[in-house]
Design a protein around this motif. Structure first.
Motif, PDB file in Angstrom:
ATOM      1  N   LYS A 205       0.215  -2.820   0.189  1.00  0.00           N
ATOM      2  CA  LYS A 205      -0.527  -1.613  -0.171  1.00  0.00           C
ATOM      3  C   LYS A 205      -0.691  -1.523  -1.678  1.00  0.00           C
ATOM      4  O   LYS A 205      -1.767  -1.214  -2.180  1.00  0.00           O
ATOM      5  CB  LYS A 205       0.192  -0.369   0.356  1.00  0.00           C
ATOM      6  CG  LYS A 205      -0.572   0.892   0.088  1.00  0.00           C
ATOM      7  CD  LYS A 205       0.091   2.093   0.682  1.00  0.00           C
ATOM      8  CE  LYS A 205      -0.746   3.313   0.381  1.00  0.00           C
ATOM      9  NZ  LYS A 205       0.028   4.481   0.168  1.00  0.00           N
ATOM     10  N   GLN A 206       0.375  -1.823  -2.391  1.00  0.00           N
ATOM     11  CA  GLN A 206       0.310  -1.769  -3.854  1.00  0.00           C
ATOM     12  C   GLN A 206      -0.670  -2.818  -4.378  1.00  0.00           C
ATOM     13  O   GLN A 206      -1.419  -2.569  -5.308  1.00  0.00           O
ATOM     14  CB  GLN A 206       1.702  -2.018  -4.436  1.00  0.00           C
ATOM     15  CG  GLN A 206       1.753  -1.963  -5.931  1.00  0.00           C
ATOM     16  CD  GLN A 206       3.144  -2.253  -6.454  1.00  0.00           C
ATOM     17  OE1 GLN A 206       4.009  -2.713  -5.723  1.00  0.00           O
ATOM     18  NE2 GLN A 206       3.354  -2.004  -7.721  1.00  0.00           N
ATOM     19  N   ARG A 207      -0.684  -3.970  -3.745  1.00  0.00           N
ATOM     20  CA  ARG A 207      -1.543  -5.054  -4.203  1.00  0.00           C
ATOM     21  C   ARG A 207      -3.019  -4.792  -3.931  1.00  0.00           C
ATOM     22  O   ARG A 207      -3.864  -5.112  -4.748  1.00  0.00           O
ATOM     23  CB  ARG A 207      -1.128  -6.337  -3.489  1.00  0.00           C
ATOM     24  CG  ARG A 207      -1.031  -7.521  -4.406  1.00  0.00           C
ATOM     25  CD  ARG A 207      -0.556  -8.725  -3.672  1.00  0.00           C
ATOM     26  NE  ARG A 207       0.859  -8.916  -3.935  1.00  0.00           N
ATOM     27  CZ  ARG A 207       1.620  -9.759  -3.296  1.00  0.00           C
ATOM     28  NH1 ARG A 207       1.144 -10.476  -2.311  1.00  0.00           N
ATOM     29  NH2 ARG A 207       2.879  -9.892  -3.610  1.00  0.00           N
ATOM     30  N   TYR A 208      -3.322  -4.245  -2.756  1.00  0.00           N
ATOM     31  CA  TYR A 208      -4.716  -4.155  -2.346  1.00  0.00           C
ATOM     32  C   TYR A 208      -5.288  -2.742  -2.331  1.00  0.00           C
ATOM     33  O   TYR A 208      -6.419  -2.525  -2.710  1.00  0.00           O
ATOM     34  CB  TYR A 208      -4.898  -4.781  -0.955  1.00  0.00           C
ATOM     35  CG  TYR A 208      -4.590  -6.250  -0.963  1.00  0.00           C
ATOM     36  CD1 TYR A 208      -5.454  -7.150  -1.556  1.00  0.00           C
ATOM     37  CD2 TYR A 208      -3.425  -6.738  -0.391  1.00  0.00           C
ATOM     38  CE1 TYR A 208      -5.177  -8.496  -1.584  1.00  0.00           C
ATOM     39  CE2 TYR A 208      -3.144  -8.089  -0.406  1.00  0.00           C
ATOM     40  CZ  TYR A 208      -4.017  -8.964  -0.999  1.00  0.00           C
ATOM     41  OH  TYR A 208      -3.740 -10.289  -1.024  1.00  0.00           O
ATOM     42  N   VAL A 209      -4.544  -1.780  -1.859  1.00  0.00           N
ATOM     43  CA  VAL A 209      -5.081  -0.436  -1.693  1.00  0.00           C
ATOM     44  C   VAL A 209      -5.029   0.346  -2.996  1.00  0.00           C
ATOM     45  O   VAL A 209      -5.963   1.076  -3.325  1.00  0.00           O
ATOM     46  CB  VAL A 209      -4.330   0.317  -0.572  1.00  0.00           C
ATOM     47  CG1 VAL A 209      -4.809   1.733  -0.451  1.00  0.00           C
ATOM     48  CG2 VAL A 209      -4.498  -0.420   0.741  1.00  0.00           C
ATOM     49  N   ASP A 210      -3.960   0.214  -3.738  1.00  0.00           N
ATOM     50  CA  ASP A 210      -3.808   1.000  -4.958  1.00  0.00           C
ATOM     51  C   ASP A 210      -4.633   0.463  -6.127  1.00  0.00           C
ATOM     52  O   ASP A 210      -4.707   1.100  -7.171  1.00  0.00           O
ATOM     53  CB  ASP A 210      -2.333   1.073  -5.356  1.00  0.00           C
ATOM     54  CG  ASP A 210      -1.508   1.888  -4.375  1.00  0.00           C
ATOM     55  OD1 ASP A 210      -2.124   2.618  -3.574  1.00  0.00           O
ATOM     56  OD2 ASP A 210      -0.278   1.793  -4.405  1.00  0.00           O
ATOM     57  N   ALA A 211      -5.268  -0.690  -5.954  1.00  0.00           N
ATOM     58  CA  ALA A 211      -6.085  -1.246  -7.032  1.00  0.00           C
ATOM     59  C   ALA A 211      -7.340  -0.380  -7.208  1.00  0.00           C
ATOM     60  O   ALA A 211      -7.742   0.358  -6.313  1.00  0.00           O
ATOM     61  CB  ALA A 211      -6.493  -2.675  -6.703  1.00  0.00           C
ATOM     62  N   GLU A 212      -7.951  -0.466  -8.373  1.00  0.00           N
ATOM     63  CA  GLU A 212      -9.162   0.303  -8.643  1.00  0.00           C
ATOM     64  C   GLU A 212     -10.243  -0.071  -7.638  1.00  0.00           C
ATOM     65  O   GLU A 212     -10.528  -1.247  -7.449  1.00  0.00           O
ATOM     66  CB  GLU A 212      -9.671   0.003 -10.059  1.00  0.00           C
ATOM     67  CG  GLU A 212      -8.916   0.711 -11.140  1.00  0.00           C
ATOM     68  CD  GLU A 212      -9.204   2.198 -11.155  1.00  0.00           C
ATOM     69  OE1 GLU A 212     -10.378   2.581 -10.981  1.00  0.00           O
ATOM     70  OE2 GLU A 212      -8.251   2.962 -11.334  1.00  0.00           O
TER      71      GLU A 212
END
Length: 101
Positions: free
Chosen positions: A78-85
């Motif tokens: 989630k941090q790698r893909y969803v939280d990205a701009e």
């Protein structure tokens, strides 16, 4: 021999804990040390019912470890893909620059 005197279900549980512990966020050394402590606490058990009760508790703990591992992996993804701009939304071309259909 350490394993020869051990109940077969106990041995299988220990192996399962070590296998699952390889992916545990705190690391395999932590899991191994914790497992040894917990197994040593219950070394005195001789009654078959008590041994099986302790094994069931151990199996529950393995399921909890798997849950923690899955949560950790989910959070990383989630941090790698969803939280990205998020990418900029595409703006539509004005009518005079569109290709004829």
């Amino acid at each position: 021999q350490f394993f020869s005197a051990m109940h077969s279900l106990v041995r299988d549980l220990y192996r399962r804990i070590i296998t699952v512990g390889a992916d545990y966020p705190a690391g395999l050394p932590y899991v191994r040390e914790r497992a040894k402590r917990e197994f040593a606490k219950r070394r005195h058990l001789t009654d078959e019912v008590e041994i099986k009760r302790a094994i069931n508790l151990g199996r529950f703990m393995v399921k909890e470890m798997v849950g923690v591992i899955r949560l950790k992996k989910y959070r990383v993804l989630k941090q790698r893909y969803v939280d990205a701009e998020p990418p900029e939304p595409a703006t539509p071309l004005p009518p005079d620059q569109r290709e004829p259909a």
